[in-house]
Design an enzyme around this catalytic site. Sequence first.
Site, PDB file in Angstrom:
ATOM      1  N   SER A   1      96.183 -36.638 -18.093  1.00  0.00           N
ATOM      2  CA  SER A   1      95.332 -36.396 -19.249  1.00  0.00           C
ATOM      3  C   SER A   1      95.818 -35.987 -20.695  1.00  0.00           C
ATOM      4  O   SER A   1      95.059 -36.127 -21.607  1.00  0.00           O
ATOM      5  CB  SER A   1      94.197 -35.757 -18.758  1.00  0.00           C
ATOM      6  OG  SER A   1      94.471 -34.164 -18.748  1.00  0.00           O
TER       7      SER A   1
ATOM      8  N   LYS B   1      96.772 -29.958 -27.515  1.00  0.00           N
ATOM      9  CA  LYS B   1      95.807 -30.988 -26.942  1.00  0.00           C
ATOM     10  C   LYS B   1      94.415 -30.274 -26.937  1.00  0.00           C
ATOM     11  O   LYS B   1      94.271 -29.072 -27.311  1.00  0.00           O
ATOM     12  CB  LYS B   1      96.002 -30.569 -25.253  1.00  0.00           C
ATOM     13  CG  LYS B   1      95.180 -31.702 -24.256  1.00  0.00           C
ATOM     14  CD  LYS B   1      95.661 -31.390 -22.794  1.00  0.00           C
ATOM     15  CE  LYS B   1      94.785 -32.346 -22.144  1.00  0.00           C
ATOM     16  NZ  LYS B   1      95.273 -32.193 -20.519  1.00  0.00           N
TER      17      LYS B   1
ATOM     18  N   SER C   1      99.192 -33.831 -15.317  1.00  0.00           N
ATOM     19  CA  SER C   1      98.700 -34.238 -16.812  1.00  0.00           C
ATOM     20  C   SER C   1      99.592 -34.270 -17.724  1.00  0.00           C
ATOM     21  O   SER C   1      99.546 -34.630 -18.801  1.00  0.00           O
ATOM     22  CB  SER C   1      97.362 -33.711 -16.876  1.00  0.00           C
ATOM     23  OG  SER C   1      96.048 -34.058 -16.085  1.00  0.00           O
TER      24      SER C   1
END
Lengths: 99, 493, 494
Positions: free
Chosen positions: C155, C80, C179
């Site tokens: 996310s 990420k 997330s």
Amino acid sequence: MDSPELEIVKRTAALARLEITDAEARTLAPQFARILAQFQVLTSVDVEGVEPMTGATRLADVTRADEPRASLPRAATLANAPDERDGFYGVPKTIGGGS
Amino acid sequence: MSTAAAGVVSGQTGTRWIPVIGLEVHCQLDTRTKLFCGCEYSFGAEPNTITCPVCTAQPGALPVLNSAALEYAVRAALALNADVAPVSKFDRKNYFYCDLPKGYQISQFDLPYCTGGGIQLASGKFIRLTRIHMEEDAGKAIHDRGDATLVDLNRAGVPLIESVTEADMCSADEAHEYLTALKEIFQYIGVSDCDMEKGSLRCDVNVSVHPEGEPWRTKVEVKNLNSFRNVRASIQYEIARQIEAYETGDPAQYPEQETRLFDVAAGVTRTMRSKEDAHDYRYFPDPDLPLVTVDAVLIERQRGLLPELPVARRARYESELGLSAYDAGVMTAARDVADFFETVVRVGGDPKAAANWIANDVLRALSDPDVAASSILELLVKPNDLAELIALVGDGTVSKNAGREVLDEMLRSGARAKDVVQAMGLEQVQDTSQIDEWCRAALAGREATVADVRAGNLKAIGALMGPVMQASKGSADPQLVRAALLRIIGEEG
Amino acid sequence: MSAYEELDATALAESIVRGERTAEETTADALRVIDERNDELFAFVSVDREGALARARALDERRAAGEAPGPLHGVPVALKANMCLAGAEVSCASKILAGYRPPYTATFVQRLIDAGAVPVGMTNMDEFAMGSSSENSAFGVTRNPWDVTRTPGGSSSGSAVAVASGMVPIALGSDTGGSVRQPAAMCGIVGYKPTYGRVSRYGLVAFGSSLDQVSPFARSTRDACRVMEVISGPDELDSTCVDAPPVAAGAGTGALAGLRVGVPPEYFPDDLDADVRACVEAAIEAMRAKGAEIVPVSLPHTDVAIPTYYVVATAEASSNLARYDGVRYGPRAEGDGTLQGMFAATRDAGFGDEVKRRILLGTYVLSSGYHEAWYGRALRVRRLLADEFDVAFQEVDVVACPTAPTAAFSLGEKSADPVAMYLSDTMTVPASLAGLPACSVPCGFVGARDAQLPVGLQVIGRPLADELVLAVARAFEAATDHRRRPPRSAGGAA
Ligand SMILES: [Mg+2]
Ligand SMILES: [Zn+2]
């Protein structure tokens, strides 16, 4: 005269160093009000005598020995700086006024 | 305006004003590494060379507490007879400034590690400490170079303890005395060098004044004082400024609750920020740092490391070693000097003589460029050497004046006292037949003076000493010369 | 030799070690699939082609020289864009960190590399991990491979999609309030949030520090276990990292028989999507059929978890994001030429709307006069939430519930309404607040036969029971057949 929400949004934005325009503040204020209204439910919870939970671990007393670790080369530290000057970070001229 | 007893200041209008003063002192701890990262701080390094992801607030970096910083902080608390909290925590103090890389300072808010304690002044007045807390230092912003402000983060993250007093002081003198004592203690216990020039001791003062018998009035803060002189001057200035403002009788001119800075050049304080734009620091517990615990083991270990503190030493030097209050003060003002003095005494040096030699000659040598030492510990003359010199002067082997020359040489070369005395031929002649010979020679032709002495004017003997000392080229022991002169004059009378 | 996309990380690593393929070929496979699908899905914001291939070649050489392989030998992995890898661009999908290349590597990233994994690039996300749909990225929207008109969740959107679409077998995300679990559920893969403190956060760009956990995405629970074995364990650079040994990869062969599974009615509210409810109830029924004992448990404060979470997380975020001031990194805006003006202008130009909204909210709940009413109270409610989980875990071994109240929703559906968006985290934030381990594992599909969307079952355990939670998820996975590769073309059937 601004609404209380607009006042709060402007004051809070200044505190958070968020430069928002009047128009933005006017968009944010009702959103802000709605979020807070939704969150009002928190006030209905009985928290009498409940200890605050400040972290998600029950750890305490986590320390390290006073032993040096290598610092970064200055070039690496400053590599991302938008205004590097003679080994310093450059910022707009200011006089005192930290804490 | 004049200052009367016990801090009362009489204003132009005859009102008796009472100043109220509190101090907040930031003191850098002498740990090897910073408070939350492994950077090894040293004063004066090239900018931004002692930094890492943690102390430059690179995204994702996290703090880990330095155990030595906690230990030093606890030792400081114990030296001030304060209470160490078994559990404390770190909080974030949020504000924006270019020397504060994370946008918050890790400090302690509602649960400091230490409360209470204090320092007794010579007058007997006790200055109470509200609290001491640990926090990290900010970096340094340099404003006087070029058209930008320059930021150096070497100092960012250095451990500090902030000691906050109650508003117990009522004059610049008291504040000065408190600060001196605090500095001495921190230096003695080895937690900080408290060097104001290097910024390792910094002071904020809170000052207000009120008419005697009336409630306290608005408090003004003066920040970032970096010398004892500035602390004193800013307090004196504030007291006078505030009294003057009140005595106008115009509320519009009364002091405001605000933060001011001391302008060293002009000798005045100036507004830095007023109450309206006061910070809202939004303190909250730092989620990156678990609670701090201090157990009995840690406390006792630190207690065991506490040396005898300056006040106790001073008293002992006066009562046990017979020093004057003044000499005791000079001997205890710094721990290394006190330790040096005590070693001289322990190996046999006479205490009063030791104090004199140290105060007048040894400490002075520290400012001599030829000696090249910045502390008493670095001198080539060790306590043993000084004790030996004191003994040589004491038993008359060398005169006091010659002793000074010997010490100079010892300081320069590191030679031992006896060797210097021998090499320089400074040994006093103690051979009485030789002394008698010089005396007889001097008496010849000075009958008038001799008669004077016989008549009971012992002062006249001085006029005879000179020629004898001259004849001996200064090597005769003056005590022996005097005795010999009296004896010969008596015998011959 | 099976196709790259067919294999999970465990199988890939084993096949490389057996010499059936090289690390370099495997990395080239990952790059090929990324090339094929990233334009459409936008999982990656940056791909380090040369770096990845060089690393893979080095692994092959070391293997040839007789060096023992690590547990992820040659396995391509996605990170990420809030994870620090020295020299890589770590933007957090924010303009304020555009071009930022950290001078250090995160502990967990280094552990992945040391285990033989090959980071191939950085994945898209909601800016600073604030969002549940990818719509808050400054760089564009990530699309759900099951239906490209829908969100993959967020996310950690890009990491979820990179795994679900076959680009890489495993990826790391960060889970603050769901997330990783929520996008895992919406993309039909495994998402595992460890006990708070089980994985070092050193090098994870902070959002809500007391909630953030680095969390793996995988196509199988055994891969999630393997990643956890590699990245978990104590770290002297993170004071909140617990002193517990790494999660044992062998864990997760447990049976469901005799297991006490708590089912809280609060997670099945009246307005729960009917299809999701049916799907999850069927999953719980399947557990019962395999011998688990299903026990109702009560978690009465579930309905206040969302405000509690948003107060705590935004308060921490408002402080964590104060460092983005234009001094040390990131683009600077000059503003009015003063220092404070530069700060404000930089932050105005650099942060997106949702990030600003959350910084405002967090600043407000900490500010003088409101602090105790909002932040102080939220910390106390948080304690109540943690305590009631403790009580439940005296009765049951794990809690089972839906991961998200709906399957993947359409892009744009909630982006104009922050409160509606916040509510999509309802079922994931309680475990975050309590710091509990929780796994989302695929448990079926909803929707028409030609437009199916995956649903996730969430298994929550007591603190440090990471092995048990993974074992239960693995037993459930073995007992059912919900693991299917998503369609190669958008919107088609699996
Ligand atoms: Mg302070
Ligand atoms: Zn550092």
